[in-house]
Design a protein around this motif. Structure first.
Motif, mmCIF file in Angstrom:
data_model
loop_
_atom_site.group_PDB
_atom_site.id
_atom_site.type_symbol
_atom_site.label_atom_id
_atom_site.label_comp_id
_atom_site.label_asym_id
_atom_site.label_seq_id
_atom_site.Cartn_x
_atom_site.Cartn_y
_atom_site.Cartn_z
ATOM 1 N N VAL A 1 -0.688 4.268 -8.017
ATOM 2 C CA VAL A 1 -1.447 3.018 -8.035
ATOM 3 C C VAL A 1 -1.533 2.511 -9.464
ATOM 4 C CG1 VAL A 1 -3.676 1.961 -7.551
ATOM 5 C CG2 VAL A 1 -2.743 3.658 -5.985
ATOM 6 N N GLN A 2 -1.269 1.246 -9.626
ATOM 7 C CA GLN A 2 -1.351 0.573 -10.913
ATOM 8 C C GLN A 2 -2.367 -0.549 -10.787
ATOM 9 O OE1 GLN A 2 2.682 -0.666 -11.818
ATOM 10 N NE2 GLN A 2 3.460 1.189 -10.883
ATOM 11 N N SER B 1 0.833 -1.204 0.000
ATOM 12 C CA SER B 1 0.000 0.000 0.000
ATOM 13 C C SER B 1 0.870 1.257 0.000
ATOM 14 C CB SER B 1 -0.924 -0.016 1.216
ATOM 15 O OG SER B 1 -1.737 1.117 1.229
ATOM 16 N N GLY C 1 2.477 1.696 -3.403
ATOM 17 C CA GLY C 1 1.530 2.270 -4.360
ATOM 18 C C GLY C 1 1.361 3.757 -4.167
ATOM 19 N N SER C 2 1.394 4.174 -2.928
ATOM 20 C CA SER C 2 1.285 5.599 -2.619
ATOM 21 C C SER C 2 2.512 6.363 -3.128
ATOM 22 C CB SER C 2 1.136 5.766 -1.108
ATOM 23 O OG SER C 2 0.842 7.080 -0.767
ATOM 24 N N LEU D 1 4.368 -6.063 -12.533
ATOM 25 C CA LEU D 1 4.838 -4.745 -12.107
ATOM 26 C C LEU D 1 6.251 -4.420 -12.595
ATOM 27 C CD1 LEU D 1 3.534 -4.822 -8.435
ATOM 28 C CD2 LEU D 1 2.677 -3.374 -10.295
ATOM 29 N N LEU E 1 -1.289 -3.508 -8.807
ATOM 30 C CA LEU E 1 -1.211 -3.307 -7.353
ATOM 31 C C LEU E 1 -2.578 -3.483 -6.705
ATOM 32 C CD1 LEU E 1 1.173 -0.280 -6.675
ATOM 33 C CD2 LEU E 1 1.498 -2.666 -6.062
#
Length: 100
Positions: free
Chosen positions: A60-61, A52, A55-56, A97, A64
């Motif tokens: 965000v993908q 998390s 992603g921040s 990713l 994710l």
């Protein structure tokens, strides 16, 4: 080439790949932890917090989001074979990713 965080920090392709390899190992470790009856829930939650935060930092993908959703589902998975299958699906999401 690499990734730029929201703080304008450049993460090289090698550093990014190293992080994803470490993440892969953390997810894979969930299999023996559960199989051996150890505290896999704590390890799962710690891994999800790290994802998390990642992603921040980098944005965000879709992979994710899917990864976190699948990991979250492990909390309620009772059947070990379904749990195992979900772990391998998560590993595929991490693979998606990697920077091409």
């Amino acid at each position: 080439m690499g990734v730029i965080t929201k703080y304008d920090m450049r993460i090289s392709k090698e550093e990014y790949s190293s992080f994803l390899k470490t993440l892969t190992n953390k997810i894979y470790k969930l299999l023996p932890l559960r199989e051996e009856g150890l505290d896999w829930g704590k390890h799962l939650n710690t891994t999800m917090i790290e994802i998390s935060g990642f992603g921040s930092l980098v944005g965000v993908q879709p992979s994710l989001i899917s990864l976190l959703a699948k990991l979250e589902s492990l909390n309620s998975e009772r059947d070990f074979m379904s749990y195992r299958k979900t772990i391998f699906e998560c590993l595929n999401e991490v693979e998606a990713l990697y920077v091409k």
